[in-house]
Design a protein around this motif. Sequence first.
Motif, PDB file in Angstrom:
ATOM      1  N   LYS A  64       0.899   0.084  -8.270  1.00 33.71           N
ATOM      2  CA  LYS A  64       1.446   0.884  -7.173  1.00 33.71           C
ATOM      3  C   LYS A  64       1.072   2.351  -7.346  1.00 33.71           C
ATOM      4  O   LYS A  64       1.097   2.879  -8.460  1.00 33.71           O
ATOM      5  CB  LYS A  64       2.971   0.744  -7.154  1.00 33.71           C
ATOM      6  N   TYR A  65       0.711   2.991  -6.237  1.00 34.90           N
ATOM      7  CA  TYR A  65       0.377   4.409  -6.275  1.00 34.90           C
ATOM      8  C   TYR A  65       1.638   5.209  -5.962  1.00 34.90           C
ATOM      9  O   TYR A  65       2.235   5.050  -4.890  1.00 34.90           O
ATOM     10  CB  TYR A  65      -0.726   4.713  -5.269  1.00 34.90           C
ATOM     11  N   TYR A 114       0.836  -1.204   0.000  1.00 33.02           N
ATOM     12  CA  TYR A 114       0.000   0.000   0.000  1.00 33.02           C
ATOM     13  C   TYR A 114       0.872   1.257   0.000  1.00 33.02           C
ATOM     14  O   TYR A 114       1.996   1.241   0.494  1.00 33.02           O
ATOM     15  CB  TYR A 114      -0.919  -0.004   1.224  1.00 33.02           C
ATOM     16  N   PRO A 115       0.363   2.373  -0.569  1.00 36.63           N
ATOM     17  CA  PRO A 115      -0.942   2.517  -1.223  1.00 36.63           C
ATOM     18  C   PRO A 115      -0.925   1.959  -2.648  1.00 36.63           C
ATOM     19  O   PRO A 115       0.117   1.915  -3.295  1.00 36.63           O
ATOM     20  CB  PRO A 115      -1.160   4.031  -1.244  1.00 36.63           C
ATOM     21  N   GLU A 167     -10.173  -0.555   2.381  1.00 40.39           N
ATOM     22  CA  GLU A 167     -10.350   0.335   1.236  1.00 40.39           C
ATOM     23  C   GLU A 167     -10.145  -0.414  -0.076  1.00 40.39           C
ATOM     24  O   GLU A 167     -10.805  -0.115  -1.078  1.00 40.39           O
ATOM     25  CB  GLU A 167      -9.386   1.522   1.335  1.00 40.39           C
ATOM     26  N   ALA A 168      -9.248  -1.406  -0.079  1.00 46.16           N
ATOM     27  CA  ALA A 168      -9.039  -2.202  -1.292  1.00 46.16           C
ATOM     28  C   ALA A 168     -10.267  -3.045  -1.603  1.00 46.16           C
ATOM     29  O   ALA A 168     -10.697  -3.147  -2.755  1.00 46.16           O
ATOM     30  CB  ALA A 168      -7.813  -3.092  -1.124  1.00 46.16           C
ATOM     31  N   SER A 215      -2.261  15.486  -4.920  1.00 47.18           N
ATOM     32  CA  SER A 215      -2.916  15.508  -3.604  1.00 47.18           C
ATOM     33  C   SER A 215      -3.157  16.933  -3.112  1.00 47.18           C
ATOM     34  O   SER A 215      -3.597  17.132  -1.980  1.00 47.18           O
ATOM     35  CB  SER A 215      -2.065  14.755  -2.580  1.00 47.18           C
ATOM     36  N   VAL A 266      -8.076   4.876  -4.895  1.00 45.80           N
ATOM     37  CA  VAL A 266      -6.794   4.682  -4.220  1.00 45.80           C
ATOM     38  C   VAL A 266      -7.081   4.032  -2.875  1.00 45.80           C
ATOM     39  O   VAL A 266      -7.963   4.484  -2.131  1.00 45.80           O
ATOM     40  CB  VAL A 266      -6.046   6.014  -4.028  1.00 45.80           C
ATOM     41  N   ALA A 267      -6.353   2.949  -2.557  1.00 47.95           N
ATOM     42  CA  ALA A 267      -6.564   2.219  -1.309  1.00 47.95           C
ATOM     43  C   ALA A 267      -5.291   2.245  -0.476  1.00 47.95           C
ATOM     44  O   ALA A 267      -4.193   1.989  -0.992  1.00 47.95           O
ATOM     45  CB  ALA A 267      -6.980   0.785  -1.594  1.00 47.95           C
ATOM     46  N   TYR A 268      -5.455   2.531   0.830  1.00 47.59           N
ATOM     47  CA  TYR A 268      -4.320   2.571   1.750  1.00 47.59           C
ATOM     48  C   TYR A 268      -4.328   1.399   2.725  1.00 47.59           C
ATOM     49  O   TYR A 268      -3.408   1.254   3.522  1.00 47.59           O
ATOM     50  CB  TYR A 268      -4.324   3.892   2.530  1.00 47.59           C
ATOM     51  N   ASN A 269      -5.386   0.572   2.677  1.00 43.31           N
ATOM     52  CA  ASN A 269      -5.472  -0.576   3.576  1.00 43.31           C
ATOM     53  C   ASN A 269      -6.405  -1.621   2.975  1.00 43.31           C
ATOM     54  O   ASN A 269      -7.010  -1.402   1.915  1.00 43.31           O
ATOM     55  CB  ASN A 269      -5.962  -0.149   4.969  1.00 43.31           C
TER      56      ASN A 269
END
Length: 663
Positions: free
Chosen positions: A201-202, A153-154, A176-177, A442, A170-173
């Motif tokens: 990959k973000y 992550y992310p 969220e995914a 961002s 966009v997922a951070y965990n």
Amino acid sequence: MFKKILIANRGEIACRVIKTARKMGIQTVAVYSVADKDALFVDMADEAVCIGPAASKESYLVADKIIAACKETGAEAVHPGYGFLSENAEFSRRLEEEGIKFIGPKHGSIARMGDKIESKKLAIEAGVNTIPGYNEAIDGPDAAVEIARKIGYPVMIKASAGGGGKGLRVAYNDAEAHEGFSSCVNEARNSFGDDRVFIEKYVLEPRHIEIQVLGDSHGNYVYLNERDCSIQRRHQKVIEEAPSPFVDAAMRKAMGEQAVALARAVNYESAGTVEFVVSGATKEFFFLEMNTRLQVEHPVTEMITGLDLVEQMIRVAYGEKLPITQKDVKINGWSMECRINAEDPFRGFLPSTGRLVKFQPPAEIPGQVRVDTGVYEGGEISMYYDSMIAKLIVHGATREQAISRMRDALNGFVIRGISSNIPFQAALMQHPRFQSGIFDTSFIAKEYPNGFDASMVPHDDPALLISVAAFVHRRYIDRAARISGQMPGHERLVSDEWVVIRNNERYPVVATPIKGGYRVDYNGEQYNVLSDWRLGQSLFNGTCNGEPFTLQVERHRMTYQLFHWGTRADMMVMSAHAAELLALMPEKQAPDLSRFLLSPMPGLLREVAVSEGQEVKAGEKLAVIEAMKMENILKAEQDCKVKKIVATAGASLSVDEVIIEFE
């Protein structure tokens, strides 16, 4: 050259294509849904054919109906605009089989580059820098979580056929995914008819830079410099500019050459865009995707190169050679584009639909100010299509001059009847980080974490707002004093001394009539405000101590709302005695609506995710609303218990309509 072309699109881009076709002496055919029967593009076209109901999947996305319209009208070619069928390889192939030219790349190029998974594999083969990720379609949300963990992550979850910010999360965990995968699949299926999703990959601190390419059927290719599209909200572009304040000549050349190499690898014929994500720290760039169509933001490239990209697409489709080589491509000045959207920046940018009671864009100035739109005053903004109602484009010799012209143009852009993001766009133009050119994708999320409140945007010259409020109030009072048949003593209402109130702050002023306006004495200074502004006008053009300015003003009962440079100033003007009495009034308490889930926007209720009697934890999904082709998930703000389901899936909701009642 073609005698007649059909535009397989609607709104602003349909109008844009019609303008170029008209300039080239080509007749145009519009296709429209029932909801668009009174649209501007239908009126502008030489002919128009109705192709079905409002829903896109029953009209603009039905290839058979568009091909039938071509045969009915004798159209020799089709320009797809952007969105809808513009990147549909099957549609392009069908047209070729019918002997109708597709004004865009060949279906083979679309199939190979329009598919985000396959395009990444091709990019690797062509030697283009790519982002680490999983480049196969993912089976389900559990698999998405497992893959995201392996990549780290992310991560960015993307629809293979996606574009325009749809089908992207966009997922951070893990949570969220899991949820992001499901939302991407649903949006992709509804918007593109293809629910395949992949993960990559973000890149942290990313800038979104894209290269415009042109190719013809004779093997000629050029890149038309770059566009910086890093100012985004929820992955939707908000402001675009060309060139980029971040890209230097060496990077421009490297990115441009890679973009051309990719276009050459698939024998690309037409205008297309290769998108890159660039690290703000290292200046490394990675291939994102190739959009095999015209981009929304193409006007900024036109402004700095002098090329009409729609014209070039038409000429390439007819078989002509490109009129330029790479050495002919120049950068003339600086251009910016603001997307004017039907959304309410004061309510979390929720969609806004309804009648355009006022629509007064700024005057177009060749080479300086341009407005691309598909709406008109009195027209309706529908819930069925995307939220963009206009594009405001400016050009200047420098970036600073372009920003200044955009600020002035936004101040003079009047929209009433629906909400628009103009105040937010104006605030962005004022922001020091934007003006510095040092930002990434961002930027908006970081600078406006709690949303946007124009009343909290600082203003460079608050005395100007106070003086204009005093001017406007005096003009109303002077008019009222001249009305016949009033009771004796009414003339005492006319006074030079007033108190301007904003955010409970009081500003004593003296407003004295002078030729052409009023002299306002405030805080020991004099402000001569001159204007021919009349009561009821939204646009206030004038000068203050000789300096010209433009702002917008609306009267709501006792309050004057002033909009300027992204600031909204709510002001009351009254006598000193009235101001003293106002201070004694108790504040009216808003009703407690915490027991209800209200629809924050007009839209279609896709899903109610809970049932009556269910215990719900904070953060759990309650309902899903679809509006303007975007899926919006409503979640519980706190632990609660469902008492009653008021609205059911499939219902068309209005703003603040009750969906769920809680215990």
